[in-house]
Every structure is written in structure tokens, then in C-alpha cells.
Design a protein around this motif. Structure first.
Motif, mmCIF file in Angstrom:
data_model
loop_
_atom_site.group_PDB
_atom_site.id
_atom_site.type_symbol
_atom_site.label_atom_id
_atom_site.label_comp_id
_atom_site.label_asym_id
_atom_site.label_seq_id
_atom_site.Cartn_x
_atom_site.Cartn_y
_atom_site.Cartn_z
ATOM 1 N N HIS A 424 0.843 -1.054 -0.066
ATOM 2 C CA HIS A 424 -0.034 0.044 0.132
ATOM 3 C C HIS A 424 0.653 1.000 -0.049
ATOM 4 C CE1 HIS A 424 1.134 -0.617 4.101
ATOM 5 N NE2 HIS A 424 0.744 0.558 4.409
ATOM 6 N N GLN A 425 2.072 1.131 0.691
ATOM 7 C CA GLN A 425 2.986 2.466 0.623
ATOM 8 C C GLN A 425 3.161 2.733 -0.814
ATOM 9 O OE1 GLN A 425 6.167 2.217 3.236
ATOM 10 N NE2 GLN A 425 4.879 1.587 5.218
ATOM 11 N N TYR A 426 3.300 1.736 -1.609
ATOM 12 C CA TYR A 426 3.885 2.135 -3.157
ATOM 13 C C TYR A 426 2.620 2.417 -3.703
ATOM 14 C CZ TYR A 426 8.298 0.146 -1.615
ATOM 15 O OH TYR A 426 9.410 0.049 -1.156
ATOM 16 N N THR A 427 1.284 1.570 -3.686
ATOM 17 C CA THR A 427 0.423 2.097 -4.515
ATOM 18 C C THR A 427 -0.176 3.374 -4.519
ATOM 19 O OG1 THR A 427 -1.095 0.849 -2.979
ATOM 20 C CG2 THR A 427 -0.518 -0.425 -4.677
ATOM 21 N N LYS A 428 -0.128 3.875 -3.022
ATOM 22 C CA LYS A 428 -0.677 5.122 -2.773
ATOM 23 C C LYS A 428 0.047 6.480 -3.662
ATOM 24 C CE LYS A 428 1.949 6.514 1.381
ATOM 25 N NZ LYS A 428 1.921 6.528 2.776
ATOM 26 N N PHE A 429 1.196 6.034 -4.173
ATOM 27 C CA PHE A 429 2.228 6.906 -4.926
ATOM 28 C C PHE A 429 2.119 6.610 -6.510
ATOM 29 C CE2 PHE A 429 4.710 7.579 -0.953
ATOM 30 C CZ PHE A 429 4.033 8.869 -0.899
ATOM 31 N N GLY A 430 1.187 5.554 -6.758
ATOM 32 C CA GLY A 430 0.856 5.042 -8.274
ATOM 33 C C GLY A 430 1.669 3.943 -8.968
ATOM 34 N N ILE A 431 2.497 3.346 -7.983
ATOM 35 C CA ILE A 431 3.046 2.212 -8.390
ATOM 36 C C ILE A 431 1.898 0.791 -8.088
ATOM 37 C CG2 ILE A 431 4.951 0.437 -7.990
ATOM 38 C CD1 ILE A 431 5.802 3.118 -9.632
ATOM 39 N N GLU A 432 1.619 0.304 -9.095
ATOM 40 C CA GLU A 432 0.311 -0.558 -8.950
ATOM 41 C C GLU A 432 1.098 -2.252 -8.981
ATOM 42 O OE1 GLU A 432 -2.330 0.272 -8.622
ATOM 43 O OE2 GLU A 432 -2.143 2.307 -8.756
ATOM 44 N N GLU A 433 0.316 -2.953 -8.349
ATOM 45 C CA GLU A 433 0.721 -4.510 -8.168
ATOM 46 C C GLU A 433 1.443 -4.859 -9.708
ATOM 47 O OE1 GLU A 433 -1.909 -7.143 -6.221
ATOM 48 O OE2 GLU A 433 -2.079 -5.705 -4.533
ATOM 49 N N GLU A 434 0.621 -4.436 -10.735
ATOM 50 C CA GLU A 434 0.999 -4.970 -12.081
ATOM 51 C C GLU A 434 2.610 -4.336 -12.441
ATOM 52 O OE1 GLU A 434 -1.976 -3.502 -11.782
ATOM 53 O OE2 GLU A 434 -3.069 -5.178 -11.802
ATOM 54 N N ASP A 435 2.878 -3.393 -11.838
ATOM 55 C CA ASP A 435 4.170 -2.801 -12.024
ATOM 56 C C ASP A 435 5.123 -3.652 -11.330
ATOM 57 O OD1 ASP A 435 3.128 -0.429 -13.438
ATOM 58 O OD2 ASP A 435 2.838 0.601 -11.494
ATOM 59 N N PHE A 436 4.606 -4.098 -10.180
ATOM 60 C CA PHE A 436 5.753 -4.950 -9.473
ATOM 61 C C PHE A 436 5.817 -6.285 -10.270
ATOM 62 C CE2 PHE A 436 4.874 -2.716 -5.350
ATOM 63 C CZ PHE A 436 5.880 -2.806 -4.872
ATOM 64 N N LEU A 437 4.795 -6.957 -10.537
ATOM 65 C CA LEU A 437 4.818 -8.100 -11.331
ATOM 66 C C LEU A 437 5.673 -7.864 -12.584
ATOM 67 C CD1 LEU A 437 1.067 -9.293 -10.877
ATOM 68 C CD2 LEU A 437 3.268 -10.364 -9.924
ATOM 69 N N ASP A 438 5.688 -6.936 -13.254
ATOM 70 C CA ASP A 438 6.613 -6.642 -14.139
ATOM 71 C C ASP A 438 8.147 -6.603 -14.083
ATOM 72 O OD1 ASP A 438 4.313 -6.572 -16.183
ATOM 73 O OD2 ASP A 438 4.481 -4.277 -16.306
ATOM 74 N N CYS A 439 8.313 -5.899 -12.949
ATOM 75 C CA CYS A 439 9.654 -5.942 -12.524
ATOM 76 C C CYS A 439 10.287 -7.322 -11.922
ATOM 77 C CB CYS A 439 9.682 -4.860 -11.228
ATOM 78 S SG CYS A 439 9.173 -3.381 -11.802
ATOM 79 N N PHE A 440 9.465 -8.034 -11.269
ATOM 80 C CA PHE A 440 9.816 -9.386 -11.029
ATOM 81 C C PHE A 440 10.003 -10.295 -12.281
ATOM 82 C CE2 PHE A 440 7.185 -8.825 -6.963
ATOM 83 C CZ PHE A 440 8.280 -9.008 -6.239
ATOM 84 N N THR A 441 9.219 -10.035 -13.444
ATOM 85 C CA THR A 441 9.260 -10.736 -14.508
ATOM 86 C C THR A 441 10.709 -10.574 -15.319
ATOM 87 O OG1 THR A 441 7.007 -10.877 -15.167
ATOM 88 C CG2 THR A 441 8.397 -11.521 -16.752
#
Length: 453
Positions: A424-441
Motif C-alpha cells: 500500500h505504501q507504493y500504490t498510494k504513489f501510483g506504483i500498482e501491483e502490475e508494475d511489481f509483477l513486470d519488475c519481477f518478470t
């Protein structure tokens, strides 16, 4: 050709200062151990690369300083000015009154876009001072918010604004025990974004440098400054002028271009590690002598066994013998036995550099099968000694050295992400869960590529 350094966040600014200080100390060194003519051309090449000249005669670092808090930048500016040997341009820095709170998303999505124009104007002005621009050297940490988040954002801006210039990101890998609870998230986000926009990432591990301070430099109470000075020494040992080809009559003019050409033959493989020997306290140095065969033997084994320093090298590790079956490919989470390389660069400085046998680094067994070993190995050298060492050797390697660490940090970040910890600390600044998943990939692909060498 000149390099513009972009210092980002507290860590980046403190290391950047130490790098310029080490370079300047070497520039003024009386331990060059070479002819006057050689020393003068070395100094001239160094000055063009890292400094611009002011009317007062004091060299001005080709650098832009960025932080979201003013304290470190003001300390850095005044320390440089007090040295009397060099200084920063007092207009080439940008800071604000609030930090990024160790939040990558805050640095990347909020501060980055908000201050992009101001920062890029500073960079543009610095670039315009160069007669010829080799590229950008960014210095940043992966663990915090400003260095990592702003660093990733600024690197993208550099790529957009200077599409034909080289960008080398010097990245500090956080302590394994952790300085920041979300450092694994910050690291994964930083690495994956830099992989898209940077030409290469030169990684220093805090844990490894800390060990060098304790065991080789014999420092009892290790401070961040001690760690930063070791990093600065290692960087200077590579980026100070050298002859980049056999029989060259003048110092290399394009250090970043030469580095990329030597070490990054494929955009999937951008991770560079740096080792330098000898490194020791001044007290020990006075009683030590070094031979080139000894230094080269140690450096080669450090590469093969993936040792970060010359103490405690595993001498049992050997490259596979020709004609013998190759051991099964490493899985990233197993301890690597033999460190396979894509490309290696050895930098030699000091007495008798012309007479050194480096055949051991041309052994095809050290390298991946899809590159000719003759093209995978490069030597830079100069008879000019560096930083009080009569003889010194550095190795910049594009190899599997980071495989285990990368897999570890991605695994830890994934475990946190799977339980939605701190997301939630990241999503409140606009980094969504999909962004995390892209980075992991992205990083899983990098890990897979290096593991399959």
C-alpha cells in the motif's frame, strides 16, 4: 572525452565526493613512478575526463548533485571547496527540504516528474561544458527512496534526452541484514527499471566492501566514509586514464564507450562487478612488495571462485578442463562453484606493465561458449601508478557474480509481495501491483539468462 557524473541521494552524493577526491589525490600524487612526460599526459587526460577549468585554476567537477534533503549536499559542497584542490560548481546541485522516506515510488513517481525539468536543465548545462561527451556516470543506492527511485527516473530521462550517450549506473547493493525494511522492494524496482534504460550497471555490495575494510584495511570501527573510500578507490582504479590498446600512443579518450565495447556484448547481460588488488592499510603497504605474477594469479582465482577480495579465496575452484563433461548449469539458489564469464577487463597500473603475462585470462574455459575468448578479454594499462600502489590490478567482470544475490533479493521481495506486505505504501504513489509483477518478470529473465551461461 568527458564524463558527467550524476550523484543521486545521500549515498550517491557521499560516494561521488569520495570518487572525485580519490581522483584528485591521484592527480596530485608524487608516487606516479613514471616519467614527467607520461605523468603530464596522464594528468591532462584525467582533467579533461572529470573536471572543467575555472579562471581561478581550481578544477571543477563535472557533476550534478541531486538529493531531496539539503544536509548531505551542503556538506559535500563545503568539503570539496575546503580541499583547495577541486570543487563542485555551486550551481550544479538540486535539493529540497523533504526526503523520499525510503519509498522508491515517492522518488520515482512524485519527486522525479515534479523536478524533472530543473534537474535535466542542470545536466544539460553540465553536458554543454564538455567539448566532447563520453556519457553519464550515475552514482546511487538501491535501498533508499531518492537514490533508487529518483535515480531510476533520472536515468530514464538521461536516456530520452541523450539517446546516443553511454549511461553507466554505479549501484550500491544493500547490506544483507538490511538497513531499510522495504529495501528488497526498492532494489527490485530499481534494478528492473535501470535494466531498461542503462547501458550497464556496475554493482558494489556493501557487505563485501565492509569485509575489505575490516580484513584488508584493518579498520576497527568502520564508518560509511571508510566504505565509500574503498568504493572510490576501486572506481578510480578503473576510470583514471589508461592505454586501451596495445601500442597506443595516447590515453583512451572514450572510457565509457571502451568499457561498454569490452564488457557488454549483449543487452541481456549488463551486470558488472569490480575487484581491485592490492588493497591494504598504509601501515601494511610500507612493508609489502608485490609481483605481477602473484597479483595476476590472485585476480584470476578471485574471478573463477567469485571472491570479492584476495583474502579467503577458494583455491579449489577450477574451470572445467577441455574435453571433460561440463558440470550441470548452476541453479541460481545453489552456491555457485565456478563463475562463468561473458567478458572481462583487466586494468594494470604501475611498474613493468608491459611485461605481464595475462594468458590465464584468455582461457576459453572461463567464458561462455557463444563468445570468442579473444574478444571476451580486454586489457587496459599504464605505467603511471595509482594511489600509492607501485603495482595494482583491477578486474571488471560481466559474469555470474551476482546470480545468488539477485535470486536472493528477488525471492525476499516476492515473499513480501505475496503477502501484500507494505504494498500500500507504493500504490498510494501510483506504483500498482502490475508494475511489481513486470519488475519481477524482468529480473527473473535476467537471472535465468545468467544462470544458463
Amino acid at each position: 572525452m568527458s564524463i558527467v557524473t550524476v550523484q543521486l541521494g545521500q549515498c550517491g552524493n557521499q560516494i561521488g565526493y569520495e570518487v572525485f577526491n580519490a581522483i584528485c589525490n591521484d592527480f596530485h600524487s608524487t608516487h606516479g613512478l613514471c616519467s614527467k612526460k607520461e605523468n603530464e599526459s596522464y594528468q591532462e587526460a584525467c582533467k579533461e575526463r572529470f573536471f572543467s577549468e575555472e579562471k581561478t585554476g581550481v578544477p571543477v567537477a563535472r557533476a550534478v548533485l541531486v538529493d531531496m534533503e539539503p544536509k548531505v549536499i551542503s556538506q559535500t559542497l563545503s568539503m570539496a571547496a575546503r580541499s583547495g584542490h577541486w570543487k563542485y560548481d555551486h550551481q550544479s546541485h538540486f535539493c529540497q527540504k523533504q526526503g523520499s522516506g525510503n519509498n522508491w515510488a515517492n522518488g520515482y513517481s512524485v519527486h522525479g516528474p515534479r523536478y524533472r525539468d530543473v534537474i535535466m536543465n542542470l545536466v544539460q548545462k553540465e553536458a554543454e561544458k564538455c567539448d566532447r561527451l563520453s556519457g553519464f556516470f550515475t552514482v546511487m543506492s538501491m535501498a533508499g527512496g531518492t537514490g533508487s527511485g529518483m535515480g531510476a527516473f533520472v536515468t530514464q530521462c538521461l536516456r530520452d534526452a541523450f539517446p546516443t550517450s553511454f549511461i553507466l549506473n554505479q549501484v550500491i547493493w544493500p547490506y544483507g541484514t538490511g538497513e531499510v525494511i522495504v529495501q528488497n522492494y526498492n532494489s527490485v524496482l530499481t534494478l528492473s527499471h535501470l535494466y531498461q534504460s542503462s547501458d550497464a550497471l556496475l554493482v558494489h555490495e556493501n557487505d563485501a566492501i565492509h569485509k575489505i575494510c575490516a580484513q584488508l584495511m584493518n579498520i576497527k570501527k568502520i564508518s560509511f566514509r571508510d566504505v565509500n573510500q574503498v568504493i572510490a578507490h576501486q572506481l578510480g582504479s578503473v576510470f583514471q586514464p589508461t592505454y586501451s590498446s596495445e601500442g597506443a600512443s595516447q590515453y583512451s579518450r572514450n572510457p565509457l564507450g571502451d568499457l561498454m565495447e569490452s564488457l557488454v556484448p549483449h543487452p541481456e547481460f549488463k551486470m558488472l562487478g569490480l575487484r581491485n588488488i592490492p588493497q591494504m592499510s598504509e601501515n601494511s603497504l610500507a612493508y609489502s612488495t608485490f609481483t605481477w605474477p602473484g597479483l595476476i594469479k590472485h585476480l584470476r582465482q578471485m574471478l573463477i571462485a567469485n571472491a570479492k577480495m584476495e583474502e579467503g579465496i577458494d583455491w579449489q575452484v577450477r574451470p572445467p578442463l577441455p574435453g571433460h563433461p561440463v558440470p550441470p548449469k548452476a541453479s541460481p539458489n545453489k552456491a555457485l562453484h565456478f563463475n562463468t564469464s561473458i567478458a572481462n577487463l583487466v586494468v594494470l597500473r604501475g611498474k613493468d606493465v608491459q611485461s605481464i603475462d595475462l594468458g590465464g585470462f584468455r582461457d576459453p574455459a572461463l567464458y561462455t561458449s557463444w563468445l570468442n575468448p579473444q574478444e571476451a578479454f580486454t586489457i587496459w594499462k599504464t605505467p603511471r601508478a595509482f594511489n600509492k600502489y607501485e603495482k595494482s590490478a583491477s578486474l571488471v567482470s560481466n559474469s555470474q557474480f551476482l546470480l545468488k544475490l539477485m535470486d536472493n533479493i528477488v525471492g525476499k521481495a516476492w515473499n513480501m509481495f505475496a503477502s501484500k506486505a507494505y504494498v500500500h505504501q507504493y500504490t498510494k504513489f501510483g506504483i500498482e501491483e502490475e508494475d511489481f509483477l513486470d519488475c519481477f518478470t524482468t529480473l527473473e529473465q535476467v537471472i535465468s539468462s545468467y544462470a544458463s551461461l
